[in-house]
Design a protein around this motif. Structure first.
Motif, PDB file in Angstrom:
ATOM      1  N   ALA A 210       0.830  -1.206   0.000  1.00  0.00           N
ATOM      2  CA  ALA A 210       0.000   0.000   0.000  1.00  0.00           C
ATOM      3  C   ALA A 210       0.867   1.260   0.000  1.00  0.00           C
ATOM      4  O   ALA A 210       0.571   2.238  -0.698  1.00  0.00           O
ATOM      5  N   VAL A 211       1.957   1.233   0.775  1.00  0.00           N
ATOM      6  CA  VAL A 211       2.872   2.377   0.812  1.00  0.00           C
ATOM      7  C   VAL A 211       3.481   2.610  -0.570  1.00  0.00           C
ATOM      8  O   VAL A 211       3.533   3.747  -1.068  1.00  0.00           O
ATOM      9  N   LEU A 212       3.945   1.542  -1.200  1.00  0.00           N
ATOM     10  CA  LEU A 212       4.596   1.675  -2.508  1.00  0.00           C
ATOM     11  C   LEU A 212       3.615   2.143  -3.583  1.00  0.00           C
ATOM     12  O   LEU A 212       3.992   2.921  -4.474  1.00  0.00           O
ATOM     13  N   LYS A 213       2.387   1.693  -3.517  1.00  0.00           N
ATOM     14  CA  LYS A 213       1.397   2.150  -4.487  1.00  0.00           C
ATOM     15  C   LYS A 213       1.139   3.649  -4.328  1.00  0.00           C
ATOM     16  O   LYS A 213       1.004   4.376  -5.324  1.00  0.00           O
ATOM     17  N   ALA A 214       1.098   4.106  -3.087  1.00  0.00           N
ATOM     18  CA  ALA A 214       0.909   5.544  -2.838  1.00  0.00           C
ATOM     19  C   ALA A 214       2.106   6.339  -3.351  1.00  0.00           C
ATOM     20  O   ALA A 214       1.945   7.405  -3.962  1.00  0.00           O
ATOM     21  N   ILE A 215       3.299   5.812  -3.128  1.00  0.00           N
ATOM     22  CA  ILE A 215       4.504   6.482  -3.623  1.00  0.00           C
ATOM     23  C   ILE A 215       4.510   6.503  -5.144  1.00  0.00           C
ATOM     24  O   ILE A 215       4.806   7.540  -5.762  1.00  0.00           O
ATOM     25  N   SER A 216       4.173   5.374  -5.756  1.00  0.00           N
ATOM     26  CA  SER A 216       4.149   5.273  -7.222  1.00  0.00           C
ATOM     27  C   SER A 216       3.160   6.264  -7.837  1.00  0.00           C
ATOM     28  O   SER A 216       3.388   6.784  -8.934  1.00  0.00           O
ATOM     29  N   ASN A 217       2.061   6.517  -7.126  1.00  0.00           N
ATOM     30  CA  ASN A 217       1.025   7.427  -7.620  1.00  0.00           C
ATOM     31  C   ASN A 217       1.235   8.866  -7.161  1.00  0.00           C
ATOM     32  O   ASN A 217       0.351   9.714  -7.339  1.00  0.00           O
ATOM     33  N   SER A 218       2.398   9.128  -6.543  1.00  0.00           N
ATOM     34  CA  SER A 218       2.739  10.479  -6.060  1.00  0.00           C
ATOM     35  C   SER A 218       1.728  11.003  -5.043  1.00  0.00           C
ATOM     36  O   SER A 218       1.495  12.214  -4.942  1.00  0.00           O
ATOM     37  N   GLU A 219       1.140  10.079  -4.273  1.00  0.00           N
ATOM     38  CA  GLU A 219       0.175  10.464  -3.233  1.00  0.00           C
ATOM     39  C   GLU A 219       0.940  10.647  -1.923  1.00  0.00           C
ATOM     40  O   GLU A 219       1.012   9.754  -1.073  1.00  0.00           O
ATOM     41  N   SER A 220       1.535  11.818  -1.766  1.00  0.00           N
ATOM     42  CA  SER A 220       2.467  12.049  -0.662  1.00  0.00           C
ATOM     43  C   SER A 220       1.820  11.961   0.717  1.00  0.00           C
ATOM     44  O   SER A 220       2.392  11.362   1.633  1.00  0.00           O
ATOM     45  N   ASP A 221       0.638  12.543   0.877  1.00  0.00           N
ATOM     46  CA  ASP A 221      -0.015  12.507   2.197  1.00  0.00           C
ATOM     47  C   ASP A 221      -0.414  11.081   2.579  1.00  0.00           C
ATOM     48  O   ASP A 221      -0.256  10.667   3.732  1.00  0.00           O
ATOM     49  N   THR A 222      -0.909  10.331   1.597  1.00  0.00           N
ATOM     50  CA  THR A 222      -1.287   8.945   1.859  1.00  0.00           C
ATOM     51  C   THR A 222      -0.071   8.099   2.192  1.00  0.00           C
ATOM     52  O   THR A 222      -0.100   7.278   3.121  1.00  0.00           O
ATOM     53  N   ALA A 223       1.024   8.310   1.453  1.00  0.00           N
ATOM     54  CA  ALA A 223       2.259   7.564   1.712  1.00  0.00           C
ATOM     55  C   ALA A 223       2.752   7.849   3.130  1.00  0.00           C
ATOM     56  O   ALA A 223       3.180   6.930   3.845  1.00  0.00           O
ATOM     57  N   TYR A 224       2.674   9.105   3.543  1.00  0.00           N
ATOM     58  CA  TYR A 224       3.087   9.492   4.892  1.00  0.00           C
ATOM     59  C   TYR A 224       2.251   8.762   5.946  1.00  0.00           C
ATOM     60  O   TYR A 224       2.794   8.159   6.882  1.00  0.00           O
ATOM     61  N   GLN A 225       0.949   8.808   5.801  1.00  0.00           N
ATOM     62  CA  GLN A 225       0.057   8.208   6.791  1.00  0.00           C
ATOM     63  C   GLN A 225       0.238   6.697   6.867  1.00  0.00           C
ATOM     64  O   GLN A 225       0.278   6.119   7.960  1.00  0.00           O
ATOM     65  N   LEU A 226       0.361   6.054   5.708  1.00  0.00           N
ATOM     66  CA  LEU A 226       0.495   4.598   5.687  1.00  0.00           C
ATOM     67  C   LEU A 226       1.807   4.138   6.309  1.00  0.00           C
ATOM     68  O   LEU A 226       1.827   3.176   7.098  1.00  0.00           O
ATOM     69  N   MET A 227       2.904   4.817   5.968  1.00  0.00           N
ATOM     70  CA  MET A 227       4.196   4.431   6.533  1.00  0.00           C
ATOM     71  C   MET A 227       4.255   4.732   8.023  1.00  0.00           C
ATOM     72  O   MET A 227       4.745   3.911   8.813  1.00  0.00           O
ATOM     73  N   ARG A 228       3.753   5.876   8.416  1.00  0.00           N
ATOM     74  CA  ARG A 228       3.741   6.231   9.844  1.00  0.00           C
ATOM     75  C   ARG A 228       2.959   5.199  10.647  1.00  0.00           C
ATOM     76  O   ARG A 228       3.421   4.723  11.682  1.00  0.00           O
ATOM     77  N   ASP A 229       1.789   4.832  10.164  1.00  0.00           N
ATOM     78  CA  ASP A 229       0.965   3.850  10.877  1.00  0.00           C
ATOM     79  C   ASP A 229       1.633   2.479  10.898  1.00  0.00           C
ATOM     80  O   ASP A 229       1.547   1.750  11.890  1.00  0.00           O
ATOM     81  N   HIS A 230       2.292   2.128   9.808  1.00  0.00           N
ATOM     82  CA  HIS A 230       2.986   0.835   9.707  1.00  0.00           C
ATOM     83  C   HIS A 230       4.062   0.711  10.787  1.00  0.00           C
ATOM     84  O   HIS A 230       4.124  -0.294  11.503  1.00  0.00           O
ATOM     85  N   VAL A 231       4.890   1.727  10.921  1.00  0.00           N
ATOM     86  CA  VAL A 231       5.973   1.682  11.914  1.00  0.00           C
ATOM     87  C   VAL A 231       5.431   1.863  13.322  1.00  0.00           C
ATOM     88  O   VAL A 231       5.895   1.220  14.265  1.00  0.00           O
ATOM     89  N   ARG A 232       4.422   2.699  13.476  1.00  0.00           N
ATOM     90  CA  ARG A 232       3.845   2.922  14.806  1.00  0.00           C
ATOM     91  C   ARG A 232       3.238   1.642  15.361  1.00  0.00           C
ATOM     92  O   ARG A 232       3.360   1.334  16.547  1.00  0.00           O
ATOM     93  N   LEU A 233       2.589   0.869  14.504  1.00  0.00           N
ATOM     94  CA  LEU A 233       2.004  -0.390  14.951  1.00  0.00           C
ATOM     95  C   LEU A 233       3.065  -1.358  15.428  1.00  0.00           C
ATOM     96  O   LEU A 233       2.852  -2.129  16.363  1.00  0.00           O
ATOM     97  N   GLN A 234       4.231  -1.319  14.794  1.00  0.00           N
ATOM     98  CA  GLN A 234       5.328  -2.156  15.265  1.00  0.00           C
ATOM     99  C   GLN A 234       5.661  -1.813  16.707  1.00  0.00           C
ATOM    100  O   GLN A 234       5.882  -2.690  17.546  1.00  0.00           O
TER     101      GLN A 234
END
Length: 225
Positions: free
Chosen positions: A181-205
């Motif tokens: 999901a993070v890579l798809k957001a990055i590929s589509n230049s969806e910067s805010d979505t990429a930020y939220q997805l990666m932040r949540d991914h690491v935070r859950l860890q």
């Protein structure tokens, strides 16, 4: 230091790291160079290098003449560390959505494909290695030297625990989906979505750290029994 001594130092550091995370070594326990050298059948040189590496991760503190001690890291301190790393990696993903090169994105998808294969056969060692490649590629893809420098410092304390999160049931498969999901957001230049997805991914860890510690303690108890 020779390449052989460096290799031995890495083996020692990895073994001691595992004992600390599993709570076989408790906060405040000493790490005597002489005893470690005898246990691993080496001179004190690789032991000192191993301790230096552990000090860099924050798992061990160097108290001069008192020697090296296992650091006092509480669950709340670990969660705070993951919170900081989550924000920084989120920022890296946001920048990557604007700056990451095509070949870097392809490599990141490839790394996640290896994570997926490792997940299927429950190969945590390969998963952890490729997971690190994935995250490093996104961070490098931010093309922000200051952000990369801050992450190099902030991530050290979380590395050992991030690796052990992979041992939790279902974690690897879920992580692969989140990477995708993070890579798809990055590929589509969806910067805010990429930020939220990666932040949540690491935070859950980070939020799973307490589960990891209890899980490893149960494993350790069964082994001891």
């Amino acid at each position: 230091m020779s390449s052989t001594e460096k290799r031995k130092a890495k083996i020692i550091a990895t073994a001691v790291e595992a004992r600390i995370i599993k709570r076989e070594l408790k906060p405040g326990d000493r790490l005597p160079e002489r005893l470690l050298a005898e246990e691993f059948g080496v001179s004190r040189t690789p032991v000192r290098e191993a301790i230096r590496q552990l000090v860099e991760t924050g798992l061990v503190t160097d108290n001069g003449r008192r020697g090296a001690l296992v650091a006092h890291l509480s669950i709340s301190e670990l969660l705070d560390a993951f919170l900081v790393v989550a924000e920084l990696e989120g920022l890296a993903a946001r920048q990557a959505a604007k700056r990451m090169r095509h070949e870097q994105i392809v490599k990141a998808f490839d790394a996640n494909a290896h994570c997926q294969k490792a997940s299927v056969v429950k190969d945590t060692e390969t998963f952890n290695a490729m997971n690190m490649v994935f995250h490093n590629l996104v961070i490098e893809g931010s093309h922000n030297a200051m952000l990369q420098s801050q992450l190099n410092t902030a991530r050290t304390i979380t590395f050992p625990y991030r690796h052990y999160v992979s041992s939790l049931p279902g974690y690897m498969a879920q992580s692969v989906k989140e990477h995708d999901a993070v890579l798809k957001a990055i590929s589509n230049s969806e910067s805010d979505t990429a930020y939220q997805l990666m932040r949540d991914h690491v935070r859950l860890q980070g939020e799973q750290i307490e589960d990891v510690i209890h899980h490893l303690e149960r494993q350790n108890s069964r082994t001891a029994g």
